[in-house]
Scaffold this motif. Structure first.
Motif, PDB file in Angstrom:
ATOM      1  N   ARG A  94       0.935  -1.350   0.261  1.00 54.96           N
ATOM      2  CA  ARG A  94      -0.499  -0.480   0.751  1.00 54.96           C
ATOM      3  C   ARG A  94       1.256   1.480  -0.112  1.00 54.96           C
ATOM      4  N   GLY A  95       1.831   1.178  -0.319  1.00 54.79           N
ATOM      5  CA  GLY A  95       2.788   2.368  -0.530  1.00 54.79           C
ATOM      6  C   GLY A  95       4.184   2.587   0.278  1.00 54.79           C
ATOM      7  N   ALA A  96       3.971   1.914   1.820  1.00 61.66           N
ATOM      8  CA  ALA A  96       4.684   2.661   2.968  1.00 61.66           C
ATOM      9  C   ALA A  96       5.496   2.073   2.516  1.00 61.66           C
ATOM     10  N   SER A  97       7.038   3.014   2.941  1.00 66.09           N
ATOM     11  CA  SER A  97       8.291   2.522   2.816  1.00 66.09           C
ATOM     12  C   SER A  97       9.293   2.340   3.682  1.00 66.09           C
ATOM     13  N   GLY A  98       8.908   1.938   4.358  1.00 69.94           N
ATOM     14  CA  GLY A  98       9.097   0.487   5.415  1.00 69.94           C
ATOM     15  C   GLY A  98       9.002   0.379   6.704  1.00 69.94           C
ATOM     16  N   VAL A  99       8.792  -0.402   7.904  1.00 66.09           N
ATOM     17  CA  VAL A  99       8.444  -0.136   9.563  1.00 66.09           C
ATOM     18  C   VAL A  99       9.847   0.020  10.097  1.00 66.09           C
ATOM     19  N   PHE A 100       8.614   0.850  11.337  1.00 66.37           N
ATOM     20  CA  PHE A 100       9.434   1.899  11.742  1.00 66.37           C
ATOM     21  C   PHE A 100       8.549   1.043  13.416  1.00 66.37           C
ATOM     22  N   LEU A 101       9.880  -0.177  13.577  1.00 66.80           N
ATOM     23  CA  LEU A 101       9.501  -1.366  14.561  1.00 66.80           C
ATOM     24  C   LEU A 101       9.524  -0.810  15.939  1.00 66.80           C
ATOM     25  N   ALA A 102       9.197  -0.559  16.742  1.00 73.79           N
ATOM     26  CA  ALA A 102       9.819  -0.414  17.904  1.00 73.79           C
ATOM     27  C   ALA A 102       9.347  -1.261  18.818  1.00 73.79           C
ATOM     28  N   ILE A 103      11.082  -1.475  19.829  1.00 72.97           N
ATOM     29  CA  ILE A 103      12.162  -2.324  20.933  1.00 72.97           C
ATOM     30  C   ILE A 103      11.709  -1.878  22.144  1.00 72.97           C
ATOM     31  N   ALA A 104      11.050  -2.411  22.599  1.00 71.84           N
ATOM     32  CA  ALA A 104      10.842  -1.330  23.886  1.00 71.84           C
ATOM     33  C   ALA A 104      11.454  -2.556  24.993  1.00 71.84           C
ATOM     34  N   ASN A 105      12.208  -3.512  24.456  1.00 71.59           N
ATOM     35  CA  ASN A 105      12.145  -4.433  25.604  1.00 71.59           C
ATOM     36  C   ASN A 105      13.651  -4.808  25.652  1.00 71.59           C
ATOM     37  N   ALA A 106      14.377  -4.430  24.992  1.00 75.20           N
ATOM     38  CA  ALA A 106      16.215  -4.682  24.611  1.00 75.20           C
ATOM     39  C   ALA A 106      16.970  -3.721  25.560  1.00 75.20           C
ATOM     40  N   GLN A 107      16.595  -3.914  27.303  1.00 70.39           N
ATOM     41  CA  GLN A 107      16.901  -2.995  27.784  1.00 70.39           C
ATOM     42  C   GLN A 107      17.227  -3.888  29.376  1.00 70.39           C
ATOM     43  N   SER A 108      18.626  -3.397  29.684  1.00 67.16           N
ATOM     44  CA  SER A 108      18.663  -3.872  31.721  1.00 67.16           C
ATOM     45  C   SER A 108      17.219  -3.007  32.412  1.00 67.16           C
ATOM     46  N   GLY A 109      16.941  -3.781  32.878  1.00 70.55           N
ATOM     47  CA  GLY A 109      15.838  -3.778  34.027  1.00 70.55           C
ATOM     48  C   GLY A 109      13.840  -4.220  33.490  1.00 70.55           C
ATOM     49  N   ILE A 110      14.258  -4.826  31.870  1.00 68.23           N
ATOM     50  CA  ILE A 110      13.159  -5.671  31.181  1.00 68.23           C
ATOM     51  C   ILE A 110      13.674  -7.064  31.058  1.00 68.23           C
ATOM     52  N   LEU A 111      14.759  -7.341  30.668  1.00 67.54           N
ATOM     53  CA  LEU A 111      15.812  -8.298  29.683  1.00 67.54           C
ATOM     54  C   LEU A 111      17.199  -8.276  29.974  1.00 67.54           C
ATOM     55  N   THR A 112      17.243  -9.147  30.357  1.00 69.35           N
ATOM     56  CA  THR A 112      18.914  -9.904  30.008  1.00 69.35           C
ATOM     57  C   THR A 112      19.183  -9.783  28.716  1.00 69.35           C
ATOM     58  N   LEU A 113      20.523  -8.959  28.064  1.00 66.20           N
ATOM     59  CA  LEU A 113      21.051  -9.169  26.926  1.00 66.20           C
ATOM     60  C   LEU A 113      20.298 -10.797  25.883  1.00 66.20           C
ATOM     61  N   ASN A 114      20.660 -11.827  26.920  1.00 67.36           N
ATOM     62  CA  ASN A 114      20.956 -12.953  26.567  1.00 67.36           C
ATOM     63  C   ASN A 114      19.399 -13.439  26.230  1.00 67.36           C
ATOM     64  N   GLU A 115      18.525 -12.850  27.330  1.00 69.42           N
ATOM     65  CA  GLU A 115      17.138 -13.052  27.661  1.00 69.42           C
ATOM     66  C   GLU A 115      16.376 -12.716  26.239  1.00 69.42           C
ATOM     67  N   TYR A 116      17.131 -10.945  25.394  1.00 70.06           N
ATOM     68  CA  TYR A 116      16.239 -10.944  25.053  1.00 70.06           C
ATOM     69  C   TYR A 116      17.052 -10.961  23.284  1.00 70.06           C
ATOM     70  N   LYS A 117      17.748 -11.967  23.569  1.00 71.40           N
ATOM     71  CA  LYS A 117      18.451 -12.664  22.451  1.00 71.40           C
ATOM     72  C   LYS A 117      17.645 -13.860  22.102  1.00 71.40           C
ATOM     73  N   LYS A 118      17.004 -14.295  23.092  1.00 67.97           N
ATOM     74  CA  LYS A 118      16.403 -16.089  22.369  1.00 67.97           C
ATOM     75  C   LYS A 118      14.671 -15.624  22.717  1.00 67.97           C
ATOM     76  N   PHE A 119      14.143 -14.367  23.536  1.00 72.09           N
ATOM     77  CA  PHE A 119      12.705 -14.847  23.132  1.00 72.09           C
ATOM     78  C   PHE A 119      12.383 -13.007  22.349  1.00 72.09           C
TER      79      PHE A 119
END
Length: 319
Positions: free
Chosen positions: A173-198
């Protein structure tokens, strides 16, 4: 309002924006994507319209009216429609949806027609982890990760495949791309390894559906985001983050990331800042980020920002 009336109004929106410059917004952005200098730095900003329960026609009208008022060079289409709940006993009993956001697709078609090819527009996605939180709660998703990790992985895969379907439809429909919001790749929510897996495999699944798009954007949300994990190896041409909250300057980011940086404005306060402060922030960000830079906040400006404040912001960014 019917579709005909909408399109007549949208044509007026486009015409009013075109009168502002000999260079169209799309031309300006295309130069930045190519690493070349436009007549001025392209800019954008956004906030939520509260259209989540309204028809796509209303959402499109809000979006086009916003870009017309403030002459944005890039239209970030907000995406607040709810992901469909599963029919199972548990929130995580989900199936792949061929079209999870049908009213959003209606809006995208109308936005495309209203812009008349003069501006890039991006479709916003909240990553599958965030969608899972909205279907349940932050606590429920973390609990499922600890107690039934495979169930969570299965649910996230279903969401990711559904969002990938929507991404392909948005590009059609003409969009030039996706704007993907990632809010869980940070300390206090997930460890980096948890983010990589889940989360990472499913975030990449959404991006993969838009591989050929020219403006895939990672919005890395939060003050403790693992920025170093995203500078290289992701299929995104643009990274948007908050230099103030993360305390990672655009100059530091430029040393790590070869693509386009989107940011430089402090989103909680920029709308109420004095014009001289806005201009100073713009100049500083430009000097730090270089040619491959889009002037923008690190996140949405406050939803209750006044028209006069946003118009003042536009005038400062156009100068």
């Amino acid at each position: 309002m019917n579709r005909r009336d909408f399109l007549l109004g949208a044509a007026a929106f486009s015409a009013s924006g075109l009168a502002q410059s000999k260079m169209t917004s799309k031309e300006r952005v295309n130069l930045v994507l190519a690493g070349k200098k436009p007549d001025r730095a392209p800019f954008t900003f956004w906030h939520h319209f509260g259209d989540a329960t309204l028809p796509g026609l209303k959402h499109a009208t809000s979006t086009l009216e916003f870009q017309r008022k403030y002459h944005l060079d890039i239209v970030k289409v907000m995406s607040d429609y709810a992901y469909p709940k599963g029919a199972g006993a548990q929130w995580y009993d989900l199936k792949v949806e061929s079209s999870p956001f049908p009213e959003q697709l209606v809006a995208l078609e109308l936005i495309r027609d209203g812009l008349g090819g003069q501006k890039h527009f991006l479709e916003t996605f909240f990553n599958p982890w965030n969608v899972a939180e909205k279907l349940s709660s932050k606590e429920a998703v973390l609990q499922l990760m600890r107690e039934k990790p495979q169930a969570l992985l299965d649910a996230l895969e279903a969401i990711a495949k559904s969002e990938a379907n929507h991404a392909r439809a948005a590009l059609q429909r003409g969009a030039s791309g996706v704007f993907l919001a990632i809010a869980n790749a940070q300390s206090g929510i997930l460890t980096l390894n948890e983010y990589k897996k889940f989360s990472e495999p499913f975030d990449r699944m959404v991006l993969a559906a838009a591989t050929d798009a020219p403006m895939n954007t990672l919005h890395l949300h939060g003050d403790k985001v693992y920025l170093d994990h995203f500078w290289k190896g992701w299929p995104a041409q643009i990274i948007n983050y908050d230099p103030v909250g993360t305390n990672v300057s655009l100059a530091t980011a430029r040393k790590q990331f070869r693509g386009v940086l989107m940011g430089g404005l402090n989103h909680p306060t920029v709308a109420v800042s004095a014009p001289a402060e806005i201009t100073a922030a713009k100049r500083s960000a430009s000097a730090s980020a270089g040619t491959k830079w889009i002037c923008a906040p690190g996140c949405s400006v406050p939803d209750d920002s006044s028209h006069s404040d946003l118009l003042k912001l536009t005038k400062a960014l156009q100068s």
